[in-house]
Enzyme design. Structure first.
Site, PDB file in Angstrom:
ATOM      1  N   CYS A  49      57.124  45.642  30.735  1.00  0.00           N
ATOM      2  CA  CYS A  49      56.103  44.585  30.876  1.00  0.00           C
ATOM      3  C   CYS A  49      54.838  45.269  31.374  1.00  0.00           C
ATOM      4  CB  CYS A  49      56.556  43.503  31.845  1.00  0.00           C
ATOM      5  SG  CYS A  49      58.166  42.765  31.434  1.00  0.00           S
ATOM      6  N   LYS A  59      50.359  51.124  36.087  1.00  0.00           N
ATOM      7  CA  LYS A  59      51.630  51.830  36.310  1.00  0.00           C
ATOM      8  C   LYS A  59      52.002  52.672  35.084  1.00  0.00           C
ATOM      9  CE  LYS A  59      53.395  48.143  39.335  1.00  0.00           C
ATOM     10  NZ  LYS A  59      52.381  47.106  39.038  1.00  0.00           N
ATOM     11  N   GLY A  72      48.434  47.957  32.821  1.00  0.00           N
ATOM     12  CA  GLY A  72      48.645  49.337  32.438  1.00  0.00           C
ATOM     13  C   GLY A  72      48.458  50.390  33.511  1.00  0.00           C
ATOM     14  N   CYS A 112      55.823  42.015  42.731  1.00  0.00           N
ATOM     15  CA  CYS A 112      54.856  41.859  43.823  1.00  0.00           C
ATOM     16  C   CYS A 112      55.093  40.496  44.467  1.00  0.00           C
ATOM     17  CB  CYS A 112      53.423  42.014  43.326  1.00  0.00           C
ATOM     18  SG  CYS A 112      52.983  40.956  41.934  1.00  0.00           S
TER      19      CYS A 112
END
Length: 512
Positions: free
Chosen positions: A257, A263, A261, A387
């Protein structure tokens, strides 16, 4: 014939009125001073973004965070836009009440309600409004009615002044260090440090070697290193996710997922452009953002894919050799609500209680996605991260898939043995889970690392994981309602909701 004549007369009068209005606009624009022109366009640019924010919040399906929308390259005056939108949102409940009681938001202006909100904020709480633009002129003419409605509201709420009224609706500002991650595909850490130290106080992070720490409030959005992709503004907790997976150069990796972008490109930097990364994103409108991030980073080994991760066949030739999976699925965002400015959104103000139905739907999807990730035959490491601060999206998801994980040869591994805040003690092995605490670290993240049972080392340790060696002790499950009582008690007493505040782990980690 008489009716046709009347219709033609009305049409002509309307055309003349429109012509006069256009001429008036042209005349207004030519007479604008520099400051008036700047304020005029700043309000309208801000109104466009505010419209996207409010529409997304109403549907509970935001395209991006408030900050992401404001700091897009297409927004010219970012500082002014940021200030206008934040202040308007902070005062929005008051602004709406004033407009309703004064009946000024009629059908004509309803089509531009976001612009009306911004101008009313300026009239009541902000700067003096210049008489440029039809909306400004309209509201300035009704300035007394707006102030009268505001006074009536103060009487109803039993407050003495505007400051007390605003305080009823405000959430305390969160002051966090500015973290930046050095993109080692373009610049080494020491060079970035030297360049930033020319204008700022900067220090290295003690956990992540590519992360730098600057003072709270440091604005780097227009800094050349940010614009050319040499550094990314990325929080510490978010920057821990890719190193937790720690893919080897040359591996095949799937980011399930991926958008926006950050990560994904962090994975590319850790892999030194060697190997292949498939960045999967379901929502078409977010794929462009993903591609923009990849282009900015200079990563050349990432393939952006507009696809539903759940529809990918783990045994298909394109995916059967995937060795590492980063799964950061949709979540409540409760851990980053303050930094994303979500606390300013109307939905948060209207509903302070947890949306249980929404959390249940999210956790069902998260569980399904993690179960799917465990089916990839060549996967050696899988990181699940959110998160979110909610147990239902974190520990409960992990606990529910443990039997499946073990049947496929996976076990929980501690990716950061030196990190103090751990998973909630609701099942055996939860000490291998990593949490960050909003009260202490500014953001609430959750990280779980699954590794094949022959994977005995952690990404940050050259020896066998100490948590895999020590004897496990069964910790009784804590019922959610009792846990919430304990959680808030601990948070209020110590400022940290996790094991970093207990016994052996209670040490000062001010730089975490």
């Amino acid at each position: 014939m008489g009716r046709i004549h009347v219709q033609k007369k009305k049409a002509k009068a309307k055309a003349n009125a429109n012509a006069n209005e256009n001429e008036e606009k042209k005349g207004t624009k030519t007479k604008m001073s520099g400051s008036e022109r700047s304020a005029y366009f700043a309000r309208r640019e801000s109104a466009k973004i505010l419209k996207v924010v409010l529409e997304g919040d109403a549907k509970r399906r935001a395209l991006a965070s408030i900050k992401s929308l404001i700091y897009k390259p297409s927004v010219r005056n970012k500082k002014a836009t940021f200030a206008i939108i934040c202040q308007t949102l902070k005062h929005l409940p008051i602004i709406k009440h004033v407009l309703d009681s004064s009946s000024l938001l009629n059908s004509k202006w309803k089509r531009q309600e976001e612009l009306i909100y911004i101008i009313v904020y300026d009239i009541l709480f902000g700067q003096a409004v210049s008489l440029v633009g039809d909306a400004e002129k309209y509201l300035v003419r009704h300035k007394e009615a707006l102030h009268s409605s505001l006074k009536q509201l103060m009487i109803q709420r039993k407050v003495k002044n505007v400051k007390e009224l605003v305080a009823l609706h405000q959430v305390p500002d969160v002051s966090l260090p500015r973290y930046v991650r050095v993109n080692t595909l373009k610049l080494d850490v020491d060079s970035a440090l030297l360049q930033l130290r020319e204008n700022y106080s900067v220090q290295k992070d003690d956990l992540l070697p590519d992360l730098l720490i600057l003072p709270p409030g440091t604005d780097l959005h227009d800094h050349p290193l940010v614009k050319n992709g040499s550094i990314f503004m990325q929080g510490k907790a978010s920057s821990m996710v890719a190193p937790a997976l720690s893919p080897e150069p040359g591996w095949e990796v799937l980011d399930a997922c991926a958008a926006p972008g950050n990560k994904t490109v962090h994975l590319a930097a850790l892999m030194k452009r060697k190997g292949r990364i498939i960045a999967c994103e379901l929502r078409k409108e977010r794929v462009k953002r993903l591609k923009d991030t990849i282009k900015l980073s200079g990563a050349s080994n990432i393939q952006a894919l507009n696809e539903d991760f759940l529809n990918i066949d783990p045994k298909a030739p394109s995916y059967s050799k995937i060795q590492a999976i980063l799964l950061d699925p949709s979540c409540s965002g409760s851990g980053t609500a303050a930094t994303r400015l979500d606390h300013l959104l109307p939905s948060k103000a209207e509903d302070q209680d947890t949306d249980t139905e929404r959390l249940n739907k999210l956790s069902a999807f998260q569980r399904k996605a993690l179960q799917h990730a465990l089916l990839f035959p060549a996967a050696e490491r899988i990181v699940y991260s959110t998160c979110s601060i909610h147990q239902i999206e974190n520990e409960d998801v992990i606990q529910s898939v443990l039997p499946l994980a073990e049947s496929h040869g996976f076990k929980l591994v501690d990716p950061f043995p030196e990190w103090q805040c751990r998973g909630l003690p609701v099942f055996e092995g939860s000490e291998n889970l990593v949490r960050t605490d909003p009260a202490k670290h500014g953001e609430g993240f959750f990280i779980a690392l699954f590794a094949r049972k022959d994977e005995t080392t952690t990404p940050h340790s050259s020896t066998r994981t100490r948590n895999l060696q020590k004897k496990k002790t069964i910790v009784p499950f804590i019922r959610p309602n009792l846990f919430n009582m304990w959680l808030y008690g601990q948070l209020n007493r110590h400022g940290c909701m996790h094991k970093c505040c207990s016994g052996r782990n209670r040490r000062d980690t001010t730089t975490d």
